[in-house]
Design a protein around this motif. Structure first.
Motif: not given
Length: 273
Positions: A171-182, A99-106, A187-193
């Motif tokens: 869940s704060l940790l995976p949220a931070a991970l997703g945002l960092a990747a995003a 969900m955090g990585a979804n920011i890459a689409l934005e 966008s085409d690599g955030a979800f893979a990472v």
């Protein structure tokens, strides 16, 4: 040729008599609205929410129910409950990180640039997304625990409550991970990472195979992996708080700070270009 000047015109320039000064906007202005919008957007997405619920439940049914060891007593519960907790943690990590990585689409659609034009700071934006992800984790854990309680998982009342709170907080940790990747990756690599880190990190933390059954190399590397602290802290209510170690909390906080710092730096870099 003679140039003439109209009497109604003057070549003199006059400085403005007064300069209007406007106070800087509150960097946390709109935090609540963005938090609610992000939460509602995730909650009403049938694909994201369906995945968030289906994954931990499916894996719990696969490993935790109907086994010879399922009803063996362990601490303040049974083995089925320990499997439920591990799968709930894994499902929460996968879901919140994606969900955090979804920011890459934005970012790809220029939404992050629009946020940069508002008074809201990068830190406030990141915190709003993180809080929204915690809210989604609360919904997911409530449903998953309900399924587990109806299918053989057994824990004391306080253990149910404390375990759920621990998972939601973690869940704060995976949220931070997703945002960092995003913010740091296209966008085409955030979800893979995020998927790669969560899958390998969860295995290395012992969520699927107990660490004492792994090789010595993995046992020595596990305490340094991102999700080791989470996997240990969440099990405290069922195994007993006398087993607590400060290194588990230090591992969790350190990785939250690392991924959070990367997210904040990458977000500023992205909007300053």
């Amino acid at each position: 040729m003679t140039l003439t000047t109209s009497p109604g015109l003057s070549h003199e320039t006059h400085a403005p008599s007064a300069v209007i000064e406007r106070p800087l906007g509150n960097p946390w202005s709109g935090f609540g609205l963005l938090t609610w919008y992000s939460f509602w957007k995730l909650l009403t997405n049938p694909y994201s929410l369906g995945f968030a619920l289906a994954l931990p439940i499916f894996m719990y049914f696969m490993f935790g129910t109907g086994q010879e060891y399922s009803d063996i007593d362990v601490g303040n519960g049974n083995v089925a409950a320990t499997v439920l907790l591990n799968m709930a943690v894994y499902g929460t990590i996968m879901t919140v990180a994606s969900m955090g990585a979804n920011i890459a689409l934005e970012r790809a659609h220029g939404v992050s640039r629009l946020f940069a034009m508002t008074p809201m700071s990068a830190t406030a934006q990141i915190c709003a997304r993180a809080v929204a992800s915690v809210g989604i984790a609360t919904v997911v854990i409530t449903v998953v625990f309900g399924v587990g309680g109806l299918t053989g998982s057994r824990m004391t009342a306080s253990t149910w409550v404390l375990s759920g709170l621990f998972i939601v907080a973690s869940s704060l940790l995976p949220a931070a991970l997703g945002l960092a990747a995003a913010f740091a990756i296209r966008s085409d690599g955030a979800f893979a990472v995020t998927s790669t880190i969560t899958v390998f990190g969860s295995f290395a933390a012992g969520m699927f195979i107990p660490l004492d059954q792994m090789g010595s190399i993995f046992q020595h590397l596990a305490p340094w992996t991102p999700f080791y602290g989470i996997s240990q802290l969440v099990m405290l209510p069922i195994y007993g708080f006398e087993t607590f170690r400060w290194t588990w909390l230090a591992n969790f906080l350190a990785w939250v700070l690392v991924f959070g710092a990367i997210a904040a730096w990458a977000q500023r870099r992205d909007t300053n270009r």
